[in-house]
Motif scaffolding. Structure first.
Motif, PDB file in Angstrom:
ATOM      1  N   MET A 451      81.842  36.163  30.326  1.00 17.79           N
ATOM      2  CA  MET A 451      80.661  36.324  29.484  1.00 17.79           C
ATOM      3  C   MET A 451      81.122  36.537  28.049  1.00 17.79           C
ATOM      4  O   MET A 451      82.287  36.906  27.815  1.00 17.79           O
ATOM      5  N   ASN A 452      80.248  36.297  27.099  1.00 16.77           N
ATOM      6  CA  ASN A 452      80.580  36.636  25.720  1.00 16.77           C
ATOM      7  C   ASN A 452      79.716  37.797  25.266  1.00 16.77           C
ATOM      8  O   ASN A 452      78.695  38.114  25.877  1.00 16.77           O
ATOM      9  N   GLY A 453      80.160  38.452  24.209  1.00 16.99           N
ATOM     10  CA  GLY A 453      79.480  39.650  23.762  1.00 16.99           C
ATOM     11  C   GLY A 453      78.106  39.411  23.190  1.00 16.99           C
ATOM     12  O   GLY A 453      77.297  40.339  23.130  1.00 16.99           O
ATOM     13  N   LYS A 454      77.817  38.189  22.769  1.00 23.46           N
ATOM     14  CA  LYS A 454      76.540  37.916  22.105  1.00 23.46           C
ATOM     15  C   LYS A 454      75.365  37.979  23.063  1.00 23.46           C
ATOM     16  O   LYS A 454      74.360  38.657  22.789  1.00 23.46           O
ATOM     17  N   ASP A 455      75.474  37.258  24.199  1.00 20.44           N
ATOM     18  CA  ASP A 455      74.330  37.238  25.116  1.00 20.44           C
ATOM     19  C   ASP A 455      74.627  37.891  26.461  1.00 20.44           C
ATOM     20  O   ASP A 455      73.726  38.128  27.257  1.00 20.44           O
TER      21      ASP A 455
END
Length: 485
Positions: A451-455
């Motif tokens: 996962m990425n931190g944005k979403d």
């Protein structure tokens, strides 16, 4: 998952026929080792006809195969309550008790079977084997020194350990893990060689010292454009671990990982797995995270192989030191105040807060009274205050003030130990190594989450098993377990 409501009223012929159809379909999935689908269909059969002991017993064996021992136990007990003469249900319940380390309870069930079926040689054999383990553990406890008074780490004298001239393996540099060391270690392990005991002990001592300073719940911050990877049960499958790193890149400050418990047991390369993971933990302490699972416990390690493997490859003293280290592992991680990750399920009440988890005292084994709780997962959760799943309210959650942040999406819970029926949970039982089973034959795909931190959207990467040396799963475990599966 077992139903506890009063079973009254007649079942219509239409429902009886529908239930049998669901059961037959479930049986086919069971033969294909698709236990999750089988459970879903057995559950539908139970909904149509909740008076059939067979349906509960069949669902129990599926849960045993998935290591859902609490569910297996309650299903087997429900089957027995419906049919007190159903010996297969006693077998299932005994297996669940054995898997939960409750040997005296298992003995009672086997005693019943041998009493009503004195000519059942299989029951006699299992009773005798179960009795051997119970006596062995009782003997070990009787001769053991009080662990509260003895600190194994304090008894380790690294200076007295000599590095032999013929040792050609990786070496710590000034006593520290380096990129060079861990890179060489992984290759060394691929060739089935053993890290020198002095370095092994040093890693354990350093990891323990570090973990003792960590909180029970670790907060992790991931930048908007940064990737973060979460891996589930590795269970001693070293070559699958190497495959994850091949597919997703080695851990680093720019490629952080969280391994969510159950690093050892079952697979016969647990020593290789845990020293690799601990090495990365020391190398990247702020970018490599590890949670405690139910297999980082003394009872599980005694039965499922890790203690036997460590004793065979090193010593019983090192096995005791591992127990000390495991007791200090964090119990949960929270990513960007939004994603809660822990090995066990959710809680037996709905008002648990993140601070409650932070305040849980570690340095202990799971309490013996976990079996008295409501949770059908029971003892295979880590600590009652942290990971007891509430079967009465499968949508239960943390206090909404903790994870519901304005402008953010719905909170995400990631766990290895929840029923596949809990669709709200993104991960459920899916992020595990490939073919988790007692003969490399569970049949599940391996997977991990990125996962990425944005979403914070979880993305799954699945993989097939990779070849490994011809060492059977559970090679160092108590052989009696293979009798039940």
């Amino acid at each position: 998952m077992a139903e506890n409501e009063e079973l009254t009223g007649p079942v219509s012929q239409e429902d009886l026929e529908a239930a049998e159809k669901f059961k037959n379909e479930a049986n086919e999935y069971f033969k294909k080792q698709n236990y999750i689908s089988a459970i879903e269909l057995y559950t539908k059969a139970i909904e149509k006809n909740p008076k059939s002991a067979v349906y509960y017993a069949n669902r129990s064996i599926c849960n045993l195969r998935l290591e859902n021992f609490g569910y297996a136990l309650t299903d087997a007990s429900q089957a027995i309550s419906l049919d007190h003469t159903y010996t297969k249900a006693y077998y299932r319940r005994a297996a669940a008790y054995m898997s939960l380390g409750k040997y005296k309870n298992a003995l009672k069930d086997f005693h019943y079977v041998t009493k009503v079926r004195p000519n059942d040689q299989d029951a006699k054999l299992k009773y005798n084997e179960c009795n051997k383990i119970a006596k062995k553990i009782a003997f070990e406890k009787a001769i053991a020194v009080d662990k509260k008074e003895v600190n194994i780490a304090d008894a380790i004298n690294l200076d007295a350990m000599t590095i032999e001239d013929e040792y050609e393996g990786p070496s710590l540099e000034d006593g520290q893990v380096t990129v060079k060391f861990v890179t060489e270690l992984m290759e060394y392990y691929k060739n089935q060689k053993k890290l020198h005991k002095k370095y092994a002990y040093k890693i354990l001592l350093d990891v323990k010292a570090y973990l003792q300073k960590q909180p029970s719940l670790v907060d992790i911050t991931v930048g908007d454009e940064e990737k973060f990877t979460i891996c589930g049960d590795i269970h001693g499958q070293y070559y699958d671990l190497m495959n994850i790193f091949k597919l997703n890149g080695l851990p680093s400050e720019s490629n952080p990982y969280l391994f969510n418990g159950d690093f050892v047991d079952r697979g016969s390369f647990s020593v290789e797995c845990i020293f690799t993971l601990f090495s990365f933990k020391l190398l990247y302490p702020n970018h490599f995270f590890m949670s405690r699972g139910n297999h980082e416990t003394v009872d599980m390690n005694r039965v499922y192989g890790f203690r036997g493997e460590v004793t065979y490859k090193y010593s019983s003293q090192m096995a005791d030191l591992f127990t000390e280290v495991y007791r200090w592992l964090p119990l949960a991680h929270c990513i960007n105040s939004k994603v809660l990750v822990m090995h066990g399920g959710l809680f037996s009440k709905d008002d648990v807060t993140l601070d409650d988890i932070r305040n849980v005292e570690r340095n202990k084994e799971p309490p013996e009274d976990v079996l008295q709780l409501v949770s059908p997962r029971l003892r295979d959760h880590l600590l009652a205050a942290v990971a007891t799943y509430n079967k009465k309210n499968p949508q239960n959650k943390l206090n909404s003030n903790d994870l519901n942040i304005p402008g953010k999406p719905t909170p995400i819970y990631i766990s290895e130990h929840l029923s596949p029926a809990n669709k709200f949970l993104h991960a459920a039982t899916r992020i595990k190594a490939k073919n988790l089973g007692y003969s490399d034959a569970m049949g599940n795909l391996g997977a991990f989450i990125t996962m990425n931190g944005k979403d914070l959207k979880p993305n799954f990467t699945s993989y097939e098993a990779v070849p490994h040396p011809d060492v059977k799963a559970m090679a160092y475990a108590d052989s009696v377990l293979s009798m039940f599966y």
